[in-house]
Design a protein around this motif. Structure first.
Motif, PDB file in Angstrom:
ATOM      1  N   THR A 183      18.383  16.624 -60.845  1.00  0.00           N
ATOM      2  CA  THR A 183      19.776  16.709 -60.611  1.00  0.00           C
ATOM      3  C   THR A 183      19.203  16.678 -58.799  1.00  0.00           C
ATOM      4  OG1 THR A 183      20.018  18.462 -62.224  1.00  0.00           O
ATOM      5  CG2 THR A 183      21.382  18.911 -59.735  1.00  0.00           C
ATOM      6  N   PRO A 184      18.797  17.078 -58.200  1.00  0.00           N
ATOM      7  CA  PRO A 184      18.044  16.930 -56.713  1.00  0.00           C
ATOM      8  C   PRO A 184      18.360  15.584 -56.101  1.00  0.00           C
ATOM      9  CG  PRO A 184      16.612  17.981 -57.264  1.00  0.00           C
ATOM     10  CD  PRO A 184      17.294  17.894 -58.389  1.00  0.00           C
ATOM     11  N   GLU A 185      18.147  15.615 -54.922  1.00  0.00           N
ATOM     12  CA  GLU A 185      17.766  14.697 -54.076  1.00  0.00           C
ATOM     13  C   GLU A 185      16.004  14.355 -55.020  1.00  0.00           C
ATOM     14  OE1 GLU A 185      17.569  10.574 -51.901  1.00  0.00           O
ATOM     15  OE2 GLU A 185      18.942  11.903 -52.537  1.00  0.00           O
ATOM     16  N   PHE A 186      15.335  14.776 -55.088  1.00  0.00           N
ATOM     17  CA  PHE A 186      13.968  13.900 -55.407  1.00  0.00           C
ATOM     18  C   PHE A 186      14.105  13.367 -56.635  1.00  0.00           C
ATOM     19  CE2 PHE A 186      10.541  14.854 -58.012  1.00  0.00           C
ATOM     20  CZ  PHE A 186       8.890  15.088 -57.404  1.00  0.00           C
ATOM     21  N   ALA A 187      15.198  13.597 -57.479  1.00  0.00           N
ATOM     22  CA  ALA A 187      15.307  13.213 -58.950  1.00  0.00           C
ATOM     23  C   ALA A 187      15.626  11.797 -58.689  1.00  0.00           C
ATOM     24  CB  ALA A 187      15.677  14.839 -60.088  1.00  0.00           C
ATOM     25  N   ARG A 188      16.915  12.216 -57.820  1.00  0.00           N
ATOM     26  CA  ARG A 188      18.040  10.702 -57.750  1.00  0.00           C
ATOM     27  C   ARG A 188      16.798   9.290 -56.888  1.00  0.00           C
ATOM     28  NH1 ARG A 188      18.640   7.392 -54.599  1.00  0.00           N
ATOM     29  NH2 ARG A 188      17.867   8.024 -52.663  1.00  0.00           N
ATOM     30  N   VAL A 189      15.522   9.501 -56.633  1.00  0.00           N
ATOM     31  CA  VAL A 189      15.166   9.427 -55.802  1.00  0.00           C
ATOM     32  C   VAL A 189      14.216   8.063 -56.823  1.00  0.00           C
ATOM     33  CG1 VAL A 189      12.771   8.704 -55.233  1.00  0.00           C
ATOM     34  CG2 VAL A 189      14.571   9.489 -53.979  1.00  0.00           C
ATOM     35  N   ALA A 190      13.546   8.767 -57.487  1.00  0.00           N
ATOM     36  CA  ALA A 190      13.127   8.413 -58.759  1.00  0.00           C
ATOM     37  C   ALA A 190      14.122   7.786 -59.950  1.00  0.00           C
ATOM     38  CB  ALA A 190      12.141   9.822 -60.411  1.00  0.00           C
ATOM     39  N   LEU A 191      15.157   7.935 -60.504  1.00  0.00           N
ATOM     40  CA  LEU A 191      16.176   7.616 -60.607  1.00  0.00           C
ATOM     41  C   LEU A 191      16.110   5.724 -60.148  1.00  0.00           C
ATOM     42  CD1 LEU A 191      18.176   6.848 -63.423  1.00  0.00           C
ATOM     43  CD2 LEU A 191      19.948   8.841 -62.211  1.00  0.00           C
TER      44      LEU A 191
END
Length: 321
Positions: free
Chosen positions: A8-16
């Motif tokens: 959901t958050p930015e931390f996850a977006r970086v991984a995606l």
């Protein structure tokens, strides 16, 4: 390798983004429902959803994944989407929903989680905040094979880094980049059959409980270094605060002083552009270097003092004041 991604958050977006740039096929993205945010409290997509839509990937936003829970229709639709994705693996990063066993069992290689701590230390919701608050010298990222427990699965890869004087915002960004790199590495090893699993040790388990807004108020009857760590840990959320002259002031940056204060905790010892705002703690003193009034901007102490007349002898409030 076909992947489902849940985050959901930015931390996850970086991984995606890291997975996309590494060439993995993203078959489905799961993320939390849109939430109201901003001054107008309009519904806003999560960073993960925004990135997924930019790339034309299918997105599902179930309110729950429990087939027998409050939103069984959401869970059933997500189940159908997951099965249709026919994924080799699912990567999970700060998703925000509990994954039932049926989810863990759906991808061929199961679910890999990017966790922002060196497990088993700081299992749970807020590992970055709690590591800083506790004064840990180092933290890191663990790629974990998910099971039904709370961050209890086998470790696949781990890497550490020193915390230094980072606040949560800066440490978050460093760990997010590390997490994206490590999960790509783990999936490459899974493809080649070289990925190994190591059970978490039984010793050293700690839990990183969710940070609540009520924790924001500073207790000046604590040691100076503990107060400074708390200020760093709560930047950007929820923002450490203290009351003075009828206002609740946000405290964004500070450092500890070595000298004994000789005054009750919370007492302002000095307040000048050249010295900053020096406040007595129980053992020494804290110099506040960045503050914010309600409705105002974050300001260096010198600029803050130009608009807020604080004098030595005034007292910042204690939590029970």
């Amino acid at each position: 390798m076909r992947l489902v991604f849940a985050g959901t958050p930015e931390f996850a977006r970086v991984a995606l983004q890291a997975l996309n740039e590494a060439g993995f096929e993203i078959a489905l993205v799961l993320t939390q429902p849109d939430r109201p945010a901003g001054r107008g409290m309009k519904l806003q997509a999560s960073p993960v959803k925004a990135y997924a839509l930019e790339h034309g990937w299918p997105v599902a936003q179930p309110r729950s994944l429990r087939l027998d829970g409050k939103y069984p229709e959401d869970a059933a639709a997500a189940k159908a989407a997951l099965e249709a994705a026919n994924a080799d693996a699912m990567v999970v990063a700060a998703y925000g929903l509990i994954l039932p066993q049926w989810v863990l069992d759906t991808p061929r290689l199961g679910c890999l989680n990017i966790h922002a701590s060196l497990l088993p230390r700081w299992r749970g919701a807020a590992p970055i905040h709690r590591a800083i608050e506790a004064g840990d010298a180092q933290t890191g990222v663990t790629i974990m094979q998910m099971d039904a427990g709370l961050d209890t699965g086998d470790m696949l890869l781990a890497e550490s880094l020193p915390i230094g004087d980072d606040n949560t915002a800066r440490l978050h960004d460093r760990l997010a980049a590390m997490g994206g790199r490590l999960v790509v590495q783990a999936l490459r090893q899974a493809e080649s059959g070289t990925l190994t699993r190591t059970p978490q040790p039984a010793e050293g388990v700690t839990y990183a409980h969710k940070v609540e807004k009520a924790e924001a108020r500073i207790d000046w009857a604590q040691p100076a270094h503990a107060i400074v760590r708390r200020i760093r840990a709560f930047d950007p959320f929820p923002g450490a605060s203290s009351d003075i002259d009828g206002e609740t002031v946000k405290l964004w940056a500070a450092h500890a002083e070595g000298a004994a204060p000789g005054a009750p905790p919370g007492t302002i010892l000095a307040a000048a552009p050249e010295s900053g705002i020096v406040v007595a703690a129980v053992d020494s003193a804290v110099t506040l270097t960045e503050l914010q009034r309600p409705g105002g901007k974050r300001l260096p102490a010198a600029d803050f003092l130009r608009g807020f007349d604080i004098k030595p002898g005034q007292v910042f409030g204690l939590p029970d004041a």
